[in-house]
Design a protein around this motif. Sequence first.
Motif, short mmCIF file in Angstrom:
data_model
loop_
_atom_site.label_atom_id
_atom_site.label_comp_id
_atom_site.label_asym_id
_atom_site.label_seq_id
_atom_site.Cartn_x
_atom_site.Cartn_y
_atom_site.Cartn_z
N ILE A 1 38.71 3.91 110.14
CA ILE A 1 37.80 4.80 109.41
C ILE A 1 36.44 4.11 109.29
N THR A 2 35.43 4.91 109.01
CA THR A 2 34.08 4.37 108.86
C THR A 2 33.95 3.69 107.50
N PRO A 3 32.94 2.85 107.32
CA PRO A 3 32.71 2.26 106.00
C PRO A 3 32.52 3.34 104.91
N GLU A 4 31.86 4.42 105.26
CA GLU A 4 31.64 5.50 104.30
C GLU A 4 32.97 6.12 103.88
N GLU A 5 33.86 6.34 104.84
CA GLU A 5 35.18 6.89 104.51
C GLU A 5 35.99 5.89 103.68
N GLY A 6 35.85 4.62 104.00
CA GLY A 6 36.56 3.59 103.26
C GLY A 6 36.11 3.48 101.82
N ARG B 1 34.88 6.00 100.05
CA ARG B 1 34.97 7.29 99.36
C ARG B 1 35.84 7.25 98.11
N THR B 2 37.01 6.62 98.17
CA THR B 2 37.89 6.58 97.00
C THR B 2 37.27 5.77 95.87
N SER B 3 36.65 4.65 96.19
CA SER B 3 35.99 3.83 95.16
C SER B 3 34.86 4.60 94.49
N VAL B 4 34.08 5.30 95.28
CA VAL B 4 32.99 6.10 94.73
C VAL B 4 33.55 7.21 93.87
N HIS B 5 34.61 7.84 94.32
CA HIS B 5 35.25 8.90 93.54
C HIS B 5 35.68 8.38 92.17
N LEU B 6 36.35 7.23 92.15
CA LEU B 6 36.83 6.69 90.88
C LEU B 6 35.70 6.23 89.98
N ALA C 1 35.93 11.54 86.20
CA ALA C 1 36.76 11.31 85.02
C ALA C 1 38.09 10.65 85.41
N ASP C 2 38.53 10.82 86.65
CA ASP C 2 39.78 10.19 87.09
C ASP C 2 39.74 8.68 86.87
N GLY C 3 38.58 8.08 87.11
CA GLY C 3 38.43 6.64 86.95
C GLY C 3 38.53 6.20 85.50
N LEU C 4 38.20 7.08 84.59
CA LEU C 4 38.28 6.76 83.16
C LEU C 4 39.69 6.95 82.61
N ARG C 5 40.45 7.85 83.22
CA ARG C 5 41.78 8.19 82.71
C ARG C 5 42.89 7.29 83.22
N THR C 6 42.66 6.57 84.29
CA THR C 6 43.73 5.77 84.87
C THR C 6 43.32 4.32 85.02
N THR C 7 44.30 3.46 84.97
CA THR C 7 44.06 2.04 85.20
C THR C 7 45.31 1.45 85.82
N GLY C 8 45.13 0.53 86.73
CA GLY C 8 46.26 -0.14 87.36
C GLY C 8 47.02 0.71 88.35
N GLU C 9 46.46 1.82 88.76
CA GLU C 9 47.13 2.70 89.71
C GLU C 9 46.65 2.40 91.12
N TYR C 10 47.42 2.83 92.11
CA TYR C 10 47.06 2.72 93.52
C TYR C 10 46.49 4.06 93.95
N SER D 1 44.52 6.32 97.17
CA SER D 1 44.24 6.42 98.60
C SER D 1 43.70 7.82 98.87
N ARG D 2 42.61 7.89 99.61
CA ARG D 2 41.99 9.17 99.95
C ARG D 2 41.68 10.00 98.72
N SER D 3 41.15 9.33 97.70
CA SER D 3 40.73 9.95 96.44
C SER D 3 41.87 10.59 95.66
N ARG D 4 43.10 10.15 95.91
CA ARG D 4 44.25 10.65 95.16
C ARG D 4 45.14 9.48 94.74
N ARG D 5 45.76 9.64 93.60
CA ARG D 5 46.73 8.65 93.16
C ARG D 5 47.88 8.68 94.14
N SER D 6 48.31 7.51 94.59
CA SER D 6 49.36 7.41 95.60
C SER D 6 50.39 6.38 95.17
#
Length: 68
Positions: A10-15, A17-22, A26-35, A37-42
């Motif tokens: 994948i491109t650096p931008e695609e890589g 994407r999940t970090s930017v999303h979190l 609000a997903d980044g504020l509601r969860t901690t210690g989760e895995y 991938s592709r902007s979804r909890r996995s």
Amino acid sequence: LLWIAQYLLITPEEGARTSVHLASSADGLRTTGEYWSRSRRSRPSLVARDDRAAAELWRRSEQMVEGA
């Protein structure tokens, strides 16, 4: 070889994407210690959930830090 790589890599931008999303949702504020991938909890792989392997990694990491 490049033809195969375009489907596996994948491109650096695609890589990022999940970090930017979190970082920007609000997903980044509601969860901690989760895995994530592709902007979804996995669910991590079986190897990543292996408590014995985690303990061994910790033990070896401590040895490496002590020896530094």
